[in-house]
Design an enzyme around this catalytic site. Structure first.
Site, PDB file in Angstrom:
ATOM      1  N   LYS A 155       0.808  -1.062  -0.167  1.00 28.80           N
ATOM      2  CA  LYS A 155       0.059   0.094   0.065  1.00 28.80           C
ATOM      3  C   LYS A 155       0.829   1.322  -0.148  1.00 28.80           C
ATOM      4  O   LYS A 155       1.915   0.972   0.388  1.00 28.80           O
ATOM      5  CB  LYS A 155      -1.031  -0.160   1.348  1.00 28.80           C
ATOM      6  CG  LYS A 155      -0.349  -0.328   2.442  1.00 28.80           C
ATOM      7  CD  LYS A 155       0.743   0.296   3.297  1.00 28.80           C
ATOM      8  CE  LYS A 155       0.805   1.784   3.391  1.00 28.80           C
ATOM      9  NZ  LYS A 155       2.125   2.316   4.132  1.00 28.80           N
TER      10      LYS A 155
ATOM     11  N   TYR B   1      -4.859   3.737   6.195  1.00 29.93           N
ATOM     12  CA  TYR B   1      -5.345   2.759   7.287  1.00 29.93           C
ATOM     13  C   TYR B   1      -6.581   3.329   7.725  1.00 29.93           C
ATOM     14  O   TYR B   1      -7.538   2.598   8.076  1.00 29.93           O
ATOM     15  CB  TYR B   1      -4.290   2.591   8.390  1.00 29.93           C
ATOM     16  CG  TYR B   1      -3.319   1.730   7.982  1.00 29.93           C
ATOM     17  CD1 TYR B   1      -3.060   0.455   8.199  1.00 29.93           C
ATOM     18  CD2 TYR B   1      -2.006   2.430   7.509  1.00 29.93           C
ATOM     19  CE1 TYR B   1      -2.042  -0.285   7.866  1.00 29.93           C
ATOM     20  CE2 TYR B   1      -0.873   1.704   7.043  1.00 29.93           C
ATOM     21  CZ  TYR B   1      -0.696   0.442   7.460  1.00 29.93           C
ATOM     22  OH  TYR B   1       0.192  -0.541   7.105  1.00 29.93           O
TER      23      TYR B   1
HETATM   24  P1  NAD Z   1      12.220   1.503   2.777  1.00 34.42           P
HETATM   25  O1  NAD Z   1      12.805   2.649   2.388  1.00 34.42           O
HETATM   26  O2  NAD Z   1      12.798   0.675   4.075  1.00 34.42           O
HETATM   27  O3  NAD Z   1      12.534   0.438   1.643  1.00 34.42           O
HETATM   28  C1  NAD Z   1      12.405   0.734   0.271  1.00 34.42           C
HETATM   29  C2  NAD Z   1      13.243  -0.137  -0.588  1.00 34.42           C
HETATM   30  O4  NAD Z   1      13.134   0.284  -1.980  1.00 34.42           O
HETATM   31  C3  NAD Z   1      14.986  -0.355  -0.187  1.00 34.42           C
HETATM   32  O5  NAD Z   1      15.432  -1.439  -0.223  1.00 34.42           O
HETATM   33  C4  NAD Z   1      15.428   0.637  -1.161  1.00 34.42           C
HETATM   34  O6  NAD Z   1      16.777   0.274  -1.651  1.00 34.42           O
HETATM   35  C5  NAD Z   1      14.405   0.455  -2.537  1.00 34.42           C
HETATM   36  N1  NAD Z   1      14.643   1.355  -3.403  1.00 34.42           N
HETATM   37  C6  NAD Z   1      14.535   1.234  -4.900  1.00 34.42           C
HETATM   38  N2  NAD Z   1      14.547   2.330  -5.438  1.00 34.42           N
HETATM   39  C7  NAD Z   1      14.791   3.539  -4.422  1.00 34.42           C
HETATM   40  C8  NAD Z   1      14.509   4.892  -4.575  1.00 34.42           C
HETATM   41  N3  NAD Z   1      14.350   5.465  -5.816  1.00 34.42           N
HETATM   42  N4  NAD Z   1      14.406   5.481  -3.467  1.00 34.42           N
HETATM   43  C9  NAD Z   1      14.477   4.941  -2.302  1.00 34.42           C
HETATM   44  N5  NAD Z   1      14.367   3.569  -2.223  1.00 34.42           N
HETATM   45  C10 NAD Z   1      14.457   2.970  -3.300  1.00 34.42           C
HETATM   46  O7  NAD Z   1      10.525   1.577   2.822  1.00 34.42           O
HETATM   47  P2  NAD Z   1       9.531   0.474   3.280  1.00 34.42           P
HETATM   48  O8  NAD Z   1       9.339   0.960   4.758  1.00 34.42           O
HETATM   49  O9  NAD Z   1      10.178  -0.694   3.316  1.00 34.42           O
HETATM   50  O10 NAD Z   1       8.275   0.546   2.542  1.00 34.42           O
HETATM   51  C11 NAD Z   1       8.259  -0.105   1.199  1.00 34.42           C
HETATM   52  C12 NAD Z   1       6.800  -0.058   0.746  1.00 34.42           C
HETATM   53  O11 NAD Z   1       6.117  -0.922   1.617  1.00 34.42           O
HETATM   54  C13 NAD Z   1       5.938   1.437   0.749  1.00 34.42           C
HETATM   55  O12 NAD Z   1       5.013   1.128  -0.219  1.00 34.42           O
HETATM   56  C14 NAD Z   1       5.300   1.238   2.144  1.00 34.42           C
HETATM   57  O13 NAD Z   1       4.084   2.194   1.814  1.00 34.42           O
HETATM   58  C15 NAD Z   1       5.174  -0.210   2.366  1.00 34.42           C
HETATM   59  N6  NAD Z   1       4.949  -0.646   3.649  1.00 34.42           N
HETATM   60  C16 NAD Z   1       3.914  -1.269   4.040  1.00 34.42           C
HETATM   61  C17 NAD Z   1       3.704  -1.661   5.357  1.00 34.42           C
HETATM   62  C18 NAD Z   1       2.477  -2.343   5.815  1.00 34.42           C
HETATM   63  O14 NAD Z   1       2.253  -2.554   6.992  1.00 34.42           O
HETATM   64  N7  NAD Z   1       1.558  -2.998   4.989  1.00 34.42           N
HETATM   65  C19 NAD Z   1       4.730  -1.139   6.547  1.00 34.42           C
HETATM   66  C20 NAD Z   1       5.662  -0.266   6.038  1.00 34.42           C
HETATM   67  C21 NAD Z   1       5.712  -0.155   4.602  1.00 34.42           C
END
Ligand code: NAD
Length: 370
Positions: free
Chosen positions: A141, A226
């Site tokens: 999401k 959410y």
């Molecule tokens: P994060 O920043 O920790 O991870 C992002 C990943 O994308 C990293 O591995 C990064 O290297 C990669 N990436 C690739 N291209 C990138 C760019 N141009 N800029 C930045 N990062 C890049 O983020 P996250 O918290 O893991 O979130 C990722 C996704 O998961 C989002 O869409 C977020 O909304 C979703 N999420 C969902 C939940 C849930 O409970 N369902 C919880 C957290 C995050």
């Protein structure tokens, strides 16, 4: 197979939740449960795309304890992560991809499902590429940046005959399911009001969540969604209109996305829900007033448990792995060729509401129909 898309606590507490859920899995019992579960040959193979915080600390551990899916591949832009993940999860180099060669996954028989965990603006591209590679897809999401993007994603999966779902883990969480049931069966009478807030204080000003080109927006996209979900699953109704306003106390930090948004959703029959989402305060709550009682969840959205009351009944936190439940349900939908509860259509509906909210903000809170 034809697609059947019929259908936190603060981020800091998310991180605390990671610790708690890892503890609930238990480091030693973790290894035991992996050994005790179904052999990988009987499970569907999942490739995680984007190995950031959520993939590393939630999804990979959730897959390790799933009886129906396992981590079969990874897609990463960081070569250093390849060896670490390969060693930790026993992933053969033939199932490791980067963002450029990802499309070769089409001929990888070990991968049944591609799970996209990238910054929001990249969801559409990778959903479409995964669908073209003939893989079933889960995307995190918000599903896309706009409803129009979600429609493209649904069409791509329909055309490829693969299933699409959104990472709405709470729709499999037992106390959330109690709230959903109360909205359908109305043991406490009709719903009179819904209120839900979800906020946290965001840290690092350089992160992608504060860059509109990568996030598509601020807290609305990240955690406000959410509250939209909650108002919909708690009432079983779809909002017909929204009114939203934005407030900024730090226009420098929040120069590209919103900081705090307060909004109201109007449902058929006149029911109203009220919400706040912010990157500059803390909240994680769902409150429902029924004719003959109330429900209150706090936390309402955490990984490590959702808790509160429904009428006089206490809803104690369940030690379940929400992400495992969500992934297992998707595998079952694939196996039975049945529609996912959290299909692309569910994500699309939320983005129609988000689109209306941004329109209302631009009109200083004017009522905008969904
Ligand atoms: P994060 O920043 O920790 O991870 C992002 C990943 O994308 C990293 O591995 C990064 O290297 C990669 N990436 C690739 N291209 C990138 C760019 N141009 N800029 C930045 N990062 C890049 O983020 P996250 O918290 O893991 O979130 C990722 C996704 O998961 C989002 O869409 C977020 O909304 C979703 N999420 C969902 C939940 C849930 O409970 N369902 C919880 C957290 C995050």
């Amino acid at each position: 197979m034809k697609n059947n898309n019929k259908k936190q606590t603060s981020r800091r507490n998310f991180v605390k939740g990671v610790g708690a859920s890892m503890m609930s899995i238990g480091v030693s019992s973790f290894a035991t449960s992996v050994m005790a579960t179904t052999p990988n040959s009987k499970k569907l193979g999942v490739a995680l795309v984007g190995l950031g915080n959520y993939a590393t600390n939630q999804l990979a551990p959730a897959l390790a304890v799933s009886n129906s899916a396992y981590l079969a591949g990874i897609v990463t832009g960081t070569p250093a992560k390849e060896i670490v993940w390969s060693n930790k999860y026993g992933i053969d180099p033939s199932h490791i991809y980067n963002y450029q060669n990802f499309d070769k996954i089409i001929s990888d028989k070990a991968i049944d499902i591609v799970y996209i965990v990238l910054p929001n603006s990249m969801h559409k591209e990778f959903v479409i590429r995964a669908a073209k590679a003939g893989k079933h897809v889960i995307t995190e999401k918000p599903m896309g940046l706009t409803a129009a993007e979600c429609e493209e994603m649904i069409a791509a999966c329909d055309n490829a005959g693969v299933k699409l779902s959104v990472g709405y883990r709470l729709q499999f969480e037992p106390n959330t399911l109690e709230i959903e049931k109360a909205g359908k069966e109305l043991p406490l009478g009709p719903i009179k009001h819904v209120r839900s807030d979800f906020s946290f204080t965001i840290g690092n000003p350089k992160q992608w969540r504060l860059k509109k080109e990568l996030s598509g927006g601020g807290p609305i996209m990240d955690i406000g969604i959410y509250c939209i979900q909650a108002a919909r699953y708690a009432t079983g109704l779809e909002p017909i209109a929204v009114r939203a306003v934005e407030y900024k106390t730090d226009p420098v930090k929040f120069n590209s996305v919103e900081e705090t948004v307060m909004w109201q959703m109007e449902f058929p029959g006149g029911l109203i829900s009220n919400h706040t989402t912010s990157y500059a305060m803390s909240a994680n709550e769902l409150y429902i007033s029924y004719e003959k009682g109330k429900a209150r969840l706090e936390p309402a959205y955490s990984y490590n448990g959702v808790a509160g009351n429904l009428g006089k009944r206490q809803l104690l936190p369940h030690k379940v792995n929400q992400q495992t439940l969500q992934i297992d349900d998707f595998v079952e939908c694939i196996r039975q060729n049945s529609p996912s509860k959290v299909s692309g259509l569910e994500g699309l509906q939320d983005m129609k509401i988000v689109d209306a909210m941004y329109k209302s903000i631009a009109l200083d809170g004017k009522r905008v129909e969904v």
